[in-house]
Design a protein around this motif. Structure first.
Motif, PDB file in Angstrom:
ATOM      1  N   LEU A 247       0.954   5.416  -2.361  1.00 48.28           N
ATOM      2  CA  LEU A 247       0.670   6.117  -1.197  1.00 48.28           C
ATOM      3  C   LEU A 247       1.558   6.751  -0.451  1.00 48.28           C
ATOM      4  O   LEU A 247       1.561   7.801  -0.060  1.00 48.28           O
ATOM      5  CB  LEU A 247      -0.346   5.128  -0.380  1.00 48.28           C
TER       6      LEU A 247
ATOM      7  N   TRP B 296      -0.066   7.300   5.768  1.00 46.41           N
ATOM      8  CA  TRP B 296      -0.750   6.245   4.855  1.00 46.41           C
ATOM      9  C   TRP B 296      -1.863   5.417   5.568  1.00 46.41           C
ATOM     10  O   TRP B 296      -2.879   5.073   5.001  1.00 46.41           O
ATOM     11  CB  TRP B 296       0.429   5.237   4.599  1.00 46.41           C
TER      12      TRP B 296
ATOM     13  N   ALA C 226      -5.444   5.041   4.162  1.00 41.23           N
ATOM     14  CA  ALA C 226      -5.631   3.736   3.714  1.00 41.23           C
ATOM     15  C   ALA C 226      -6.753   2.801   4.189  1.00 41.23           C
ATOM     16  O   ALA C 226      -6.663   2.082   5.172  1.00 41.23           O
ATOM     17  CB  ALA C 226      -4.415   2.677   3.586  1.00 41.23           C
TER      18      ALA C 226
ATOM     19  N   THR D 232       0.719  -1.012   0.039  1.00 40.81           N
ATOM     20  CA  THR D 232      -0.091   0.001   0.144  1.00 40.81           C
ATOM     21  C   THR D 232       0.822   1.303   0.187  1.00 40.81           C
ATOM     22  O   THR D 232       0.693   2.285  -0.561  1.00 40.81           O
ATOM     23  CB  THR D 232      -1.000   0.099   1.334  1.00 40.81           C
TER      24      THR D 232
END
Ligand code: ATP
Ligand code: MG
Lengths: 407, 255
Positions: A55, A253, A257, A50
């Motif tokens: 990101l 993040w 996320a 991710t």
């Protein structure tokens, strides 16, 4: 001859049964830990993916960007680009800083048109971005002011585009005017997620700015040298006062996320349920074993009660046996779990078929986590001890004359 | 007059077996003075074990009074009763009931451990003397499964005596032993009875034991049929006749 030693002898007395019971416990622990290790590995991989998948560890925006509602993001650009960049570059742990500008537009080959989510990056400094997809054909854009574009594989297919094709991209500028530029396809990329591959295009940020007629990025994507440093780095940036002075805001993040957290939560739920099931099995097998033990030793219980053992003493006697069982299973279980994890990893992990929405499968490893091991070990030990206490309390309450008559 | 160490006054004991009431003990009264060596005799199912359980403070009468050293088990909490049994009563069982994971020495020592006594050197010497007394010096480290029945019962006798109890209760201690071995066990008990002055109450249907008793209480159908040889200084006791007298009273043949 104290009670603790005596309980150990009692366990060894019927060592076959003890071994059998302990195998159930060890199996339970191994099962739980291997499963936990698999989940932890997946989540760790997912997290890193991710982060690296575009990101970043955290992102920097103009203040208000994330609460702008339906307003166009183009109105929230980081105009003081240089100051922000300089601040970030002199902060510890920060490895890379990349400006980014999103371009929504229509790509056309003259016959077919497709909507694209274009991303403009500083193509000279983008190890971050290069990690987020595979270049399956051609190459990645290397020159900041070249009129080049890379396309998601499905998008390329829809537009009949191959390396060297020219496409026209049409966008609306900040002021609302129409703008169009011809770009050459230099690469075809795959993210592994079909929805992205259908829409994604990559270009140099200079081209993106030209398309939107602006001269600032909408965010900085920041990569650190260590994921665990995210909180301390962002906290120190905020504490320094520079964040408010420069009129920017930070999102880590983890804050961005949502999907990661949903998956994590789902996995934790699965793990919890699995754990519960295994715990119930463990508890049942212990209660069962201890019940058998107690029936077998009924006359012995009557005897020691007759010669003066209190009820509490009887409970203690079986409690110690439960503790031994629990402790041995705890140790053996963890050793076995580490061993199993090692063997699985040694042989390259377990192959996992592609998850829904993704086109490639992967190999998962077992990621041993000492805290998990300790937790699971303690939970099992706890349920063993509890499981042995229930029959023990009953044994202590049996009438002495009846237990002495028991055959 | 010396206080009786055991006293039963009109004791009844009933068991519920489904819906029917089984009257195991049916109005029993007797008293035993300290240091007596008493045999409770009677056929199977007559209520011997039930009586000994009440005397041994591991069961309560349905009605009537059972006093051991003047104390009534019914009035004690479970912990008090445990402590009382540990310090006052020793038990010898028909099936030996030794702790299988403990060796001879440890089995004999066990009641002291349960009572929380400190096992110092003098205590150890005492245990060793007891082991010598029952003739097991060569078997100190043997676990019960490595001992013969007679040896096991010797361990049990030593275990029953280790805490210097006032009373030793033995429920058919020779039923699982052959004649000679049983006879030896009784000899050991008699010797210890004389040596320490411990009160012995032994249930049996063995003639061998009855022949060597000083007092025989015969039980039939939960009732005292005869009680012969009761400690009475006025009576000129002739122990040899007790068995015959008891036998006559039980069978009802006027001899
Ligand atoms: N827990 C119980 N429930 C129902 N009946 C019982 C129970 N214990 C004993 N009895 C009955 O009480 C009576 C007396 O039993 P007890 O064991 O005292 O006899 P005993 O004289 O010791 O016999 P034995 O010589 O065979 O050992 C018997 O009829 C027996 O069936
Ligand atoms: Mg009996």
């Amino acid at each position: 001859m104290d009670q603790i030693k005596m309980s150990l002898r009692n366990l060894l007395r019927n060592y076959k049964r003890t071994v059998l019971t302990m195998s159930v416990l060890v199996l339970g622990i191994v099962g739980m830990l291997v499963y936990a290790g698999y989940i932890d590995f997946s989540m760790w991989g997912f997290r890193e993916q991710t982060i690296k998948g575009g990101l970043g560890h955290f992102r920097v925006y103009k203040k208000g960007y994330n609460s702008r509602g339906s307003e166009r993001s183009i109105n929230y650009l980081i105009e003081n680009e240089r100051e922000v960049y300089r601040l970030l570059m002199r902060t510890a742990h920060i490895r890379e800083v990349t400006p980014e500008l999103e371009v929504q537009g229509i790509l056309s080959n003259g016959e077919v048109s497709e909507i694209t989510l274009g991303r403009g990056y500083d193509v000279t400094s983008v190890s971050i971005i290069k990690d987020s997809f595979k270049v399956v054909e051609g190459e990645f854009i290397t020159d900041a002011d070249s009129y080049e574009i890379a396309l998601g594989s499905i998008l390329a297919e829809k537009l009949n585009a191959t390396i060297g094709s020219y496409l026209t991209i049409m966008t609306t500028t900040r002021q609302g005017g129409l703008n169009a530029i011809d770009l050459m396809v230099v690469g075809i990329i795959e993210t592994g997620i079909d929805e992205y591959d259908e829409r994604l295009s990559i270009m140099s940020i200079d081209i993106a700015q030209m398309l939107l007629d602006v001269n600032a990025p909408e965010r900085y994507v920041v990569m650190l040298d260590d994921t665990d440093a995210v909180d301390s780095v962002t906290a120190s940036l905020k504490d320094s006062g520079m964040v408010s002075e420069l009129g920017i805001e930070i999102r880590t993040w983890s804050e961005l996320a949502k999907f990661y957290h949903q998956v994590k939560e789902m996995n934790e739920t699965y793990f919890f349920i699995t754990q519960l099931i295994i715990l119930v099995i463990v508890a049942f097998s212990i209660v069962n074993t201890m019940r058998m033990v107690i029936y077998e030793r009924m006359r012995e219980i009557g005897t020691i009660r007759a010669i003066g053992m209190t009820r509490a003493g009887v409970v203690r006697m079986f409690f110690y046996e439960g503790v031994w069982l629990g402790v041995f299973s705890f140790i053996l279980g963890i050793v076995a779990a580490v061993g199993v994890a090692w063997v699985i990893n040694f042989f390259g992990g377990i192959y996992i078929a592609p998850p829904p929405g993704q086109s490639t499968g992967y190999h998962t490893m077992i990621r041993p986590d000492m805290i998990r091991y300790f937790q699971v070990g303690c939970i099992v030990m706890f349920s063993v001890i509890l499981g042995s206490l229930i029959p023990a309390f009953r044994a202590a309450r049996v009438k002495i004359d009846e237990s002495l008559r028991y055959i | 007059m010396e206080q009786n160490v055991i006293e039963l006054n009109d004791v009844f004991k009933e068991y519920m077996l489904g819906k029917t009431v089984v009257r195991a003990v049916n109005g029993v009264s007797f008293a035993i003075a300290p240091g007596e060596f008493t045999v409770i005799a009677g056929p199977s199912g007559s209520g011997k074990t039930t009586i000994l359980n009440m005397v041994g403070c591991i069961d309560d009468a349905t009605s009537g009074e059972v006093l051991v050293k003047g104390k009534n088990h019914r009035m004690m909490s479970d912990n008090e009763a445990s402590f009382f049994r540990n310090s006052t009563i020793g038990y010898v069982f028909q099936n030996f009931n030794l702790i299988p994971v403990l060796n001879t020495y440890e089995n004999i020592e066990y009641p002291l451990r349960i009572g929380g006594k400190r096992i110092d050197k003098s205590v150890k010497i005492k245990i060793m003397n007891l082991i010598e007394e029952v003739g097991l010096t060569d078997f100190i480290k043997h676990r019960p499964d490595k001992l013969s029945g007679g040896q096991r019962q010797r361990v049990a006798v030593a275990r029953a005596l280790v805490n210097n109890p006032d009373i030793v209760i033995a429920d058919e201690p020779t039923a699982n032993l052959d004649y000679n071995t049983g006879s030896e066990i009784i000899s050991i008990m008699q010797r210890l009875n004389e040596l320490y002055g411990t009160t012995f109450v032994i249930s049996t249907h063995s003639e061998m034991i009855m022949k060597r008793a000083r007092r025989i209480i015969s039980i039939i159908d939960g009732k005292v049929q005869s009680d012969i040889g009761e400690c009475d200084e006025n009576k000129n006791q002739n122990y040899d006749n007790i068995f015959n007298e008891s036998l006559c009273s039980v069978t009802g043949t006027g001899c």
